[in-house]
Enzyme design. Structure first.
Site, PDB file in Angstrom:
ATOM      1  N   ALA A  91      58.038  21.580  41.181  1.00 52.16           N
ATOM      2  CA  ALA A  91      59.257  21.389  41.977  1.00 52.16           C
ATOM      3  C   ALA A  91      60.076  20.221  41.434  1.00 52.16           C
ATOM      4  CB  ALA A  91      58.906  21.169  43.446  1.00 52.16           C
ATOM      5  N   GLY A 110      61.788  21.636  38.513  1.00 52.99           N
ATOM      6  CA  GLY A 110      62.600  22.745  39.011  1.00 52.99           C
ATOM      7  C   GLY A 110      63.846  22.276  39.740  1.00 52.99           C
ATOM      8  N   ASP A 111      63.750  21.161  40.438  1.00 52.56           N
ATOM      9  CA  ASP A 111      64.896  20.577  41.127  1.00 52.56           C
ATOM     10  C   ASP A 111      65.999  20.260  40.111  1.00 52.56           C
ATOM     11  OD1 ASP A 111      66.307  19.151  43.363  1.00 52.56           O
ATOM     12  OD2 ASP A 111      65.856  17.400  42.131  1.00 52.56           O
ATOM     13  N   ALA A 112      65.620  19.692  38.994  1.00 45.63           N
ATOM     14  CA  ALA A 112      66.601  19.340  37.950  1.00 45.63           C
ATOM     15  C   ALA A 112      67.206  20.587  37.311  1.00 45.63           C
ATOM     16  CB  ALA A 112      65.935  18.466  36.890  1.00 45.63           C
ATOM     17  N   GLU A 165      69.598  22.198  39.731  1.00 45.11           N
ATOM     18  CA  GLU A 165      70.812  21.367  39.799  1.00 45.11           C
ATOM     19  C   GLU A 165      71.717  21.612  38.590  1.00 45.11           C
ATOM     20  OE1 GLU A 165      73.265  18.285  41.493  1.00 45.11           O
ATOM     21  OE2 GLU A 165      71.310  18.806  42.316  1.00 45.11           O
TER      22      GLU A 165
END
Length: 147
Positions: free
Chosen positions: A29, A32-34, A37
């Site tokens: 995560a 994955g967040d980056a 985004e």
């Protein structure tokens, strides 16, 4: 043949490891967040030149937990068994924090989406990342227009 982004990063920077199956759901995560985004910011910038503040407001509204929950609900029917398992591992992970402006359920679902994006990225499957985000956002827009 064009290389995946992760392959290019690993080769050019001489990195070893990065096997997606060797990381915890929260580590997936994290990356994955980056990735999520970057895709969303690219979509926002495609609308044309505007102030950075407007870019930020638009992209923030698209990456918040409730928006990622809506994306998941739209992509769920398109996930294969492996992808659903990764999503569920992320969703069920116990994080040490909760977003300030999100319900616990939305935050956990968003963590599942981010874990899935991180997994697919590390696997070298940016095409699938982009496909799923595109499906999720397009279906979300269609549903909004139907209301």
């Amino acid at each position: 043949m064009e290389q995946s982004l992760i392959t290019k990063i690993k080769e050019e920077l001489h990195l070893s490891g990065l096997d997606p199956k060797s990381y915890s759901p929260l580590a997936l995560a994290y990356i994955g967040d980056a990735i999520y985004e970057i895709v969303v910011r690219t979509i926002v910038m495609s609308a044309g030149n505007m102030s950075v503040n407007k870019y930020h407001k638009k992209s923030s509204s698209m990456v918040k937990a409730s928006a990622q929950t809506a994306v998941f609900e739209n992509i769920e029917p398109y996930l294969n068994d492996e992808e659903m398992a990764v999503y569920k591992r992320g969703r069920n992970s116990k994080s040490g924090s909760v977003a300030k402006h999100a319900s616990v359920l939305d935050y956990r679902k968003a963590t599942g989406v981010e874990a899935l994006m991180g997994y697919l990225f590390l696997k070298g499957n940016m095409d699938r990342v982009i496909e799923l985000i595109g499906i999720g956002l397009e279906l979300g827009e269609e549903k909004e227009n139907e209301s």
